[in-house]
Each structure stands twice: as structure tokens, then as C-alpha cells.
Enzyme design. Structure first.
Site, short mmCIF file in Angstrom:
data_model
loop_
_atom_site.label_atom_id
_atom_site.label_comp_id
_atom_site.label_asym_id
_atom_site.label_seq_id
_atom_site.Cartn_x
_atom_site.Cartn_y
_atom_site.Cartn_z
N THR A 1 0.83 -1.19 0.00
CA THR A 1 0.00 0.00 0.00
C THR A 1 0.87 1.25 0.00
O THR A 1 2.09 1.18 0.08
CB THR A 1 -0.88 0.03 1.27
OG1 THR A 1 -0.07 -0.34 2.39
CG2 THR A 1 -2.05 -0.91 1.18
N THR B 1 -4.10 1.70 -2.18
CA THR B 1 -3.47 0.43 -2.54
C THR B 1 -3.92 -0.07 -3.91
O THR B 1 -5.02 0.25 -4.37
CB THR B 1 -3.80 -0.65 -1.49
OG1 THR B 1 -3.12 -1.86 -1.80
CG2 THR B 1 -5.29 -0.92 -1.42
N ASN C 1 -2.92 -3.37 -3.96
CA ASN C 1 -2.70 -4.65 -3.30
C ASN C 1 -1.27 -5.15 -3.52
O ASN C 1 -0.34 -4.55 -3.00
CB ASN C 1 -3.74 -5.69 -3.69
CG ASN C 1 -3.90 -6.76 -2.60
OD1 ASN C 1 -3.48 -6.57 -1.46
ND2 ASN C 1 -4.49 -7.88 -2.94
N ASP D 1 -8.18 -10.14 -1.71
CA ASP D 1 -8.48 -9.84 -0.31
C ASP D 1 -9.80 -10.45 0.15
O ASP D 1 -10.16 -10.33 1.33
CB ASP D 1 -8.51 -8.33 -0.08
CG ASP D 1 -7.11 -7.76 0.08
OD1 ASP D 1 -6.14 -8.54 -0.02
OD2 ASP D 1 -6.97 -6.54 0.28
N SER E 1 -10.05 -5.31 4.68
CA SER E 1 -8.74 -4.68 4.53
C SER E 1 -8.06 -4.52 5.89
O SER E 1 -8.73 -4.45 6.93
CB SER E 1 -8.90 -3.30 3.88
OG SER E 1 -7.71 -2.54 3.99
N GLY F 1 1.91 -1.57 4.08
CA GLY F 1 2.57 -2.83 4.41
C GLY F 1 1.66 -4.02 4.58
O GLY F 1 1.99 -4.97 5.29
N GLY F 2 0.48 -4.00 3.95
CA GLY F 2 -0.38 -5.18 3.96
C GLY F 2 -0.91 -5.52 5.33
O GLY F 2 -1.18 -4.65 6.16
#
Length: 579
Positions: free
Chosen positions: A375, A393, A395, A417, A445, A466-467
Site C-alpha cells: 500500500t 493500494t 494490493n 483480499d 482490509s 505494508g499489507g
């Protein structure tokens, strides 16, 4: 003799001036990742975008104006992480105390279904069927219509110029290209923009995306209509369908930004404002902090034992989060209420043991986790103390690994996701039904944009990229500064740990960033955690936090005045800007 109470405002003002001077020196000679400013600060993953946002503030723009300009810039210079082909969450707090949460998250196409990946779930991760309907531009435009002060065309112009004239490849973009080299070479659109003479661009090479520049030019002049119901949208859909995708022009026309009520929680004497579902970040961070508040502050959260307790609280919080989903499709009211409840936190805290960690199945989780990916984040405070925290993002690095040739837009892989029905196994929990695919639904998310108040006054703006590790990273920076009293830069730079419950592994930093900083968890901490049964593995990347603290408040002629300290996480090589 003058009393200290009389001297204090003068001393604080002098300290702030010295800090501002030191920050100016740091920008050229030392750490440019921290800046002191009196009026406004923009902190993003790329210093060029921070400066573009700060220039908007200098011209009298609202924090939302700066967010539009900086986010569009990030979509150009950091295209592996964000852009017009993705989505975002934007949290706004106005200086009058009003708050809004703009949900511009991508949605599943109308032809999507829960079982669309049956037999080949790799199509969910990469390729044209992984693409969800993008929402970032719609959200930026709606936020600007509500709060913007400067002309829309003025805000889009800097990103267009970067795309057309070209920009130097940053160390982090080069790192992302190295990680994605085979995907870039395999896609015609990506190959045309990010390679030269058959090889990916090098650090410092000039990267141009003239098709994206043309798209931004149309967006600057015609707004949303060109994208969601005009030439850009038609070309985008044509490219998607030519590649075998299912998005239609009706999907674009149907897309709606949702303006939601932020979630709020008071903990450690501060008020946290966070993003509601379908973001799980706000509620999960608040649950973790509610658990940790039971330990009484820094004394109970310091040292190796404090890190063990933080990991255990994180595992419990991740166990609960997969009950969340898109509130348009799933009733999450009771789950969110529990996650914000100190009583619920006390119940979970009683199960934490200081001498051991537990099997992942004992943390109350009924469902398997999802692992969302990269992101971009920006934090902004303007001269009126309006604040924006926004995470965007596409992704995974370069999203679906497809760039629309006719528009220059990198397409997201946000369908990854969603949870999908599987037969499960002895080692995995079943997938979460609350997050199953349905047409028009938004996937869960981990994005965690956060605004913090003290006595109803703006205290900080934060968030990260950073996910799935965003939640842990943002929470650790919060604890470092507000509980352990680290200065903002030290709070961001401190080495971190991460945990996602499944797999039951502590990931700890031991790596050197793209600009040469080394991050490593101390050996005594690792030994302590290992003694308590934690499985440990190194993590050669990190969550990238953008942190602004409203500091150095004092009274001047009965008016409350304050300075701003902005930090951009060095892990990505960005830096803030302000004035």
C-alpha cells in the site's frame, strides 16, 4: 526572578525554533525523514509527493486538497503500491471537530461470485480475473467536493507533469521492480513503461508513462465523468475485457463512494479515531490497545515481557478481526462493539500467560486469515489543523501484474483480499463467510488510517503501508511514542515484530533498508520469546509509517499555538515536507 510558569512559553518557543533549524539541517546533512513546521506538514512514502502536497498547503489549500495532489503523485512515482487502478480509505477530522470516513475501497464486479475461483485460486492472486472495480479517484473527487479550496485542475497537474516528463526511479521502486521482474517482462503494458532495451529500469533512470499522463489530463479537465462514464472508462474496460476480464462499463457507472462514521475509542488517556469496516485496521488496533491498557502503562509493556504481551494481544485481536466484513452485506455491529469494549478486552487479557504462548487455535479464531499486501500512506495536517490520514493500494506489487495499455493505469488485484470457500484442512481454519465474494461487495482490509486527540485537541495523525502487518506496525509506533515516550522519529525507526495468528509465527525485523538503515530485534528479546514457545522468523521488509505529531503547545495572548513534527518512515526512503 521570573517564575517558570511565565518562562515556559518562551522556552518552548525557543526550543521549537531550534528544532525547526535542526530539522532544516537534517534535511540536507543528517535525517531528512523528520521535519518541524509551524503551519502544515505532509508525510508520504515519497518525498516528491510530500513536497507537492506541502506546496498545495502553502497556497492555502485544505488538507484534503493536499491529499488529492499527493495521492495522485504517489500513483505516478510509486505505481507498484497505489494509483488510479486501486482504492483507498481516507479519514478526515476538521478543525471544528467533525469527522468523516471516506470508503473508496474497490468492489467486486457484478459478474463475480463466491465460487468464481473454484479449481484455480491462483487466478484470485494475479491476472485479469483478480481485478476489482477501482474507487480511488471517485473518493478523492468526492472528498475534494466536500472540503477542497483549490481548483481540481491545479491538484491533478503535478502528477500529470511527472508522468509526462518522467521521474527518477527511487530505491524502493527499483526494489519493487526487482521483486516483480518476471511479471513486468510478461505484460506488454508494464514492459513498455518499466523496461528499457529488454531489462527493467535501473535506480535513477527516468521513467515515463505518457498514457497515464493523457489519462490524468482528461481527469483534470473532465473529472469523474471521463473515468467512470467516458473515454477513459471505455478504454479501460476494453483493455480488461480483451484480456479476459469481467468488469463492464456498468460496473464503473455503478461504483459509489461510501461516507461512513468513523469508529472512536478512548484508551491510555487519548481518543483514537479510526476507519470502520470494511477496514479491519481501526477496530483491531483498538482491541489490541484495550487489552494492553490492562497492564497499566509503560511499566507493564516494557522489555522482553512487554513485547511478549504485545504479541499475545495482537494474536487475540487477529483472532477476532476475521468476523468483520463489508457492512453493506454483513451485520458487524456486535463484533465492532466487542472490539471497542474494555470489558471484552479484560476477558481476553485473562487468557494471556506471561510464561508461554499458545497454539493459534486457542485465540478464539473461527476463521482463516487473509494476507493482504502492499500500500501507500499519507498523513497531512494543514495550517488550520484540519487533518487527513489516507491509505491507498493496488494490493500486491503492481497489483494484478497488468497495466492497461490504452490508459497507462496499473490494475489492482484486490479480489485476492476476499475469502473463498474451500474444503479446509486439519491445519487451517475454514475461510470467513463474512468476507466471501458477492457482486458489489468490498473485501476486508488491514489499512489503519488513524487520528489521535488529547483533550479533544488534535494530537497526531498516523497510518502505514505494508499489507496485513499494517495493524501491528501502526500500533507499535503508537505505543513507542505515547506510552514509552520515544520521540517521533525514534518511535518510527525502532525495530518491530509482526504476527498474523495464522501461521503462528513471530516475524521480527533483521534487514537493511533501501537507504542503508539496519533494523534488528535485540538478541535478548528473541531468546526470551523463544523460551516462551514462540516460533520466530526474520522479516526482510517492514511496515512504512507516516507520523505527524502536534507538539510544543503553549499559550500566546490566550490563544493555543502549536508546532508540528512530521516523520516519514526511512524504510521506504520517503521524507516529509512542511512550512
Amino acid at each position: 526572578m521570573l517564575s517558570f510558569s511565565f518562562l515556559q512559553p518562551l522556552v518552548v518557543l525557543l526550543l521549537f525554533s531550534l528544532l525547526a533549524s535542526a530539522s532544516s539541517l537534517n534535511n540536507t546533512n543528517d535525517r531528512r525523514e523528520v521535519i518541524a513546521a509551524r503551519n502544515g506538514v505532509v508525510a508520504t512514502d515519497d518525498g516528491r509527493c510530500s513536497q507537492i502536497g506541502a506546496d498545495v498547503l502553502k497556497q492555502g489549500g485544505h488538507a484534503v486538497d493536499a491529499a488529492v495532489a499527493a495521492a495522485l503523485c504517489l500513483g505516478v512515482v510509486s505505481p507498484a503500491s497505489s494509483g488510479l487502478g486501486g482504492g483507498a480509505f481516507m479519514l478526515i477530522r476538521q478543525n471544528n471537530g467533525k469527522t468523516q470516513a471516506f470508503d473508496m475501497r474497490e468492489t467486486a464486479p457484478m459478474r463475480a461470485s463466491a465460487n468464481m475461483y473454484r479449481g484455480n485460486d491462483t487466478l484470485k492472486k494475479s491476472g485479469i480475473l483478480a481485478v476489482a472495480v477501482p474507487g480511488e479517484l471517485a473518493g478523492l473527487r468526492k472528498a475534494w467536493e466536500r472540503h477542497g479550496k483549490l481548483p481540481w485542475e491545479r491538484l491533478v497537474r503535478p502528477a500529470e507533469a511527472l508522468a509526462r516528463k518522467g521521474f527518477k526511479v527511487s530505491p524502493f521502486l527499483r526494489f519493487q521492480m526487482e521483486r516483480s521482474e518476471s511479471a513486468i517482462l510478461a505484460d506488454e503494458g508494464l514492459r513498455k513503461v518499466f523496461t528499457s532495451n529488454g531489462t527493467i529500469l535501473k535506480l535513477g533512470d527516468i521513467c515515463r508513462n505518457t498514457k497515464l499522463a493523457d489519462t490524468l489530463r482528461r481527469v483534470s479537465k473532465h473529472g469523474l465523468k471521463a473515468f467512470y462514464n467516458g473515454s477513459i472508462g471505455l478504454n479501460l474496460v476494453r483493455d480488461i475485457q480483451k484480456a479476459g476480464g469481467i468488469i463492464t462499463i456498468q460496473d464503473l457507472r455503478r461504483y459509489q463512494v461510501k461516507i461512513r462514521q468513523p469508529i472512536v475509542n478512548e484508551v491510555f488517556g487519548l481518543k483514537l479515531i479510526g476507519m470502520p469496516p470494511p477496514s479491519s485496521g481501526g477496530a483491531t488496533m483498538m482491541l489490541m490497545l484495550n487489552i494492553l491498557a490492562q497492564y497499566g502503562g509503560s511499566s507493564g509493556l516494557s522489555g522482553p515481557l512487554g513485547i511478549h504481551r504485545k504479541i499475545e494481544a495482537l494474536k487475540h485481536s487477529f483472532g477476532v478481526r476475521m468476523n468483520l466484513g463489508d457492512p453493506e452485506f454483513v451485520n458487524v455491529t456486535e463484533v465492532v462493539s466487542d472490539m471497542l469494549s474494555p470489558r471484552f478486552a479484560r476477558m481476553l487479557k485473562r487468557t494471556i500467560r506471561d510464561n508461554m504462548t499458545l497454539d493459534a487455535r486457542l485465540y478464539g479464531s473461527r476463521w482463516n486469515q487473509i494476507d493482504d499486501h502492499g500500500t501507500s500512506h499519507l498523513s497531512i495536517v494543514d495550517h488550520e489543523k484540519n487533518a487527513v490520514s489516507m491509505t491507498s493500494t493496488v494490493n500486491a506489487f503492481f497489483g494484478s501484474h497488468i497495466l492497461s495499455p490504452s490508459t497507462g493505469i496499473v490494475l489492482n488485484n484486490q479480489m485476492d483480499d476476499f475469502s473463498i470457500p474451500t474444503n479446509g484442512s486439519q491445519n487451517l481454519r475454514p475461510p470467513a463467510p463474512a468476507n466471501f465474494i458477492r457482486p458489489g461487495k468490498r473485501p476486508l482490509s488491514s489499512m489503519t488510517p488513524t487520528i489521535i486527540l488529547k483533550d479533544e485537541k488534535l494530537k497526531a495523525v498516523m497510518g502505514a503501508s505494508g499489507g496485513a502487518n499494517i495493524i501491528a506496525g501502526t500500533t507499535e509506533v503508537f505505543l513507542n511514542h505515547f506510552i514509552h515516550k520515544m520521540d517521533p522519529l525514534s518511535a518510527v525507526m525502532a525495530p518491530r515484530f509482526y504476527h498474523q495468528l495464522v501461521p503462528n509465527v513471530v516475524m521480527y525485523e533483521n534487514w537493511t533498508s533501501v537507504i542503508g538503515d539496519h533494523y534488528e530485534m535485540p538478541a535478548n528479546v528473541l531468546a526470551f520469546l523463544k523460551e516462551r514457545g514462540h516460533n520466530l522468523t526474520t522479516f526482510t521488509s517492514g511496515v512504512i509509517c507516516q507520523f505527524i505529531v502536534h507538539e510544543l503547545e503553549y499559550l500566546k495572548e490566550n490563544e493555543r499555538v502549536g508546532g508540528l513534527l512530521g516523520v516519514s518512515d526511512p524504510r521506504k526512503g520517503g521524507f516529509p515536507a512542511g512550512f
